[in-house]
Scaffold this active site. Sequence first.
Site, PDB file in Angstrom:
ATOM      1  N   CYS A  55       0.836  -1.215   0.000  1.00  0.00           N
ATOM      2  CA  CYS A  55       0.000   0.000   0.000  1.00  0.00           C
ATOM      3  C   CYS A  55       0.861   1.252   0.000  1.00  0.00           C
ATOM      4  O   CYS A  55       0.417   2.312  -0.438  1.00  0.00           O
ATOM      5  CB  CYS A  55      -0.943   0.014   1.200  1.00  0.00           C
ATOM      6  SG  CYS A  55      -0.115  -0.047   2.800  1.00  0.00           S
ATOM      7  N   HIS A  60      -1.859   0.466   7.535  1.00  0.00           N
ATOM      8  CA  HIS A  60      -2.348   0.474   6.157  1.00  0.00           C
ATOM      9  C   HIS A  60      -2.519   1.908   5.656  1.00  0.00           C
ATOM     10  O   HIS A  60      -2.589   2.852   6.451  1.00  0.00           O
ATOM     11  CB  HIS A  60      -3.686  -0.277   6.095  1.00  0.00           C
ATOM     12  CG  HIS A  60      -4.187  -0.567   4.706  1.00  0.00           C
ATOM     13  ND1 HIS A  60      -3.368  -1.009   3.679  1.00  0.00           N
ATOM     14  CD2 HIS A  60      -5.436  -0.458   4.167  1.00  0.00           C
ATOM     15  CE1 HIS A  60      -4.082  -1.184   2.589  1.00  0.00           C
ATOM     16  NE2 HIS A  60      -5.330  -0.849   2.854  1.00  0.00           N
TER      17      HIS A  60
END
Length: 482
Positions: A89, A324
């Site tokens: 990510c 994340h």
Amino acid sequence: MNSTASLLLDWVGDGTNCFSNVVKATCSLASPLLPFIQLELVQAQGESTEGIHHILRQMTINLCLQWHGGFVFSESESTALEQFEGGPCAVIAPVQAFLLKRLFASEKSTWRDCPEEEQKNLLCHTLCDILEMACSDNSESYSLATWIRGKTTEETASISESPAESSRQEEQPSALAVEELGFERFHALIHKRAFKSFPELKDAIWDQYSVWTNRFGVLLFLYSVILTKGIENIKNEIEDATEPLIDPVYGHGSQSLINLLLTGHAVSNVWDGDRECSGMKLLGIHKQATIGFLTLMESLRYCKVGSYLKSPKFPIWILGSETHLTVFFAKDMALVAPEAPSEQARRVFQTYDPEDNGFIPDTLLEDVMKALDLVSDPEYVNLMKTKLDPEGLGIILLGPFLQEFFPEQDSRVSESFTVYHYNGLKQSNYNEKVMYVEGTAVVMGFEEPMLQTDDTPVKRCLQTKWPYIELLWTTDRSPSLN
């Protein structure tokens, strides 16, 4: 052996520019392409040389598998990229953000409908934009890391033989490929291509489209960004020479890597400008970013993001949780309109309140007023001290300061915006489909109890920029930051 002596890239002298001799007895933390451990640390734990090589190899293989995917568009949302494992990510979210910026700049009315050929152009333009930004200010040299041309052996085919959709398949083929080849041989199949002009780079990006969308496309693009930026330039910008760009245990990207992808500079901090601390110069963000960054860590008071990242050129923000990265965006440019006087005053006041206490010592009031070009004659400043601190506590609160000098803060009319949230992980999405979650945001200048919705991580993250934002999503549940 000196753990910082060897760089990751050890180009052989035969002109092939292979990624050779990557795994060495020492793997420098200053070498930014691998998950890094220091030889001394492992030796201190009593590991033998053989054990060191084994641990290093297993770490690199595991993380390579974690980063094995390419840039693949979601089957449920044709302009959204899908992420298959945790970790990448740090690259995929910034690419998605710049992709949206490019998409909105085209003023296409059906921005969520993108045929395959348009997907190709959109992704290639986006990759070019990021590489151009990463290029050193005094250099027009670009680099790409790609598979060596002309390799027809089974080993290259086992790594990258199928189209983009292969990234949706089981991990086993990738695992076998890396396990059988070994990490060193795996990198020997990659070479560096250099370009002296941006048009040459663009042609190569389009020509190598299948590379970016196939297995390891994300990793190869990361290598390309780092090679274009220059390893020495990264080492000069990163705050701690022992900080890896990829966490050696979990595979998450560091703040330096995120900043490199967002701003072209691998600095480790998110505040505006540079700061001095105990004689050390700590580098920050030097100008308004194209894409913004907000983090849940600020709501927990672990850090404070500066206005260059909080107020970007486009209404697109990377949102960071503990593990994340996702993307929050809107099409309404009013969200990034120039600062109102009261917003500027709040920002300037907070620069004199680095711990975010909501107040400053009254001795700093004159400095704040000067910074805001307010009347700052000593007599007037003393009068304001008495008015703003009637109890003589020696502090000036932010609220009364804004009300005194910027009374329009109280009468700000609430504004409503259509907003979207993107999370590339299928399992984190509603019905496990990677799709944008649409919602309505109401941004007010004060807290209105009747409009309070919920208290979710995404809301707490956004409140670091808009303290009184309320969100209403079209789905049954709030989108996830994880």
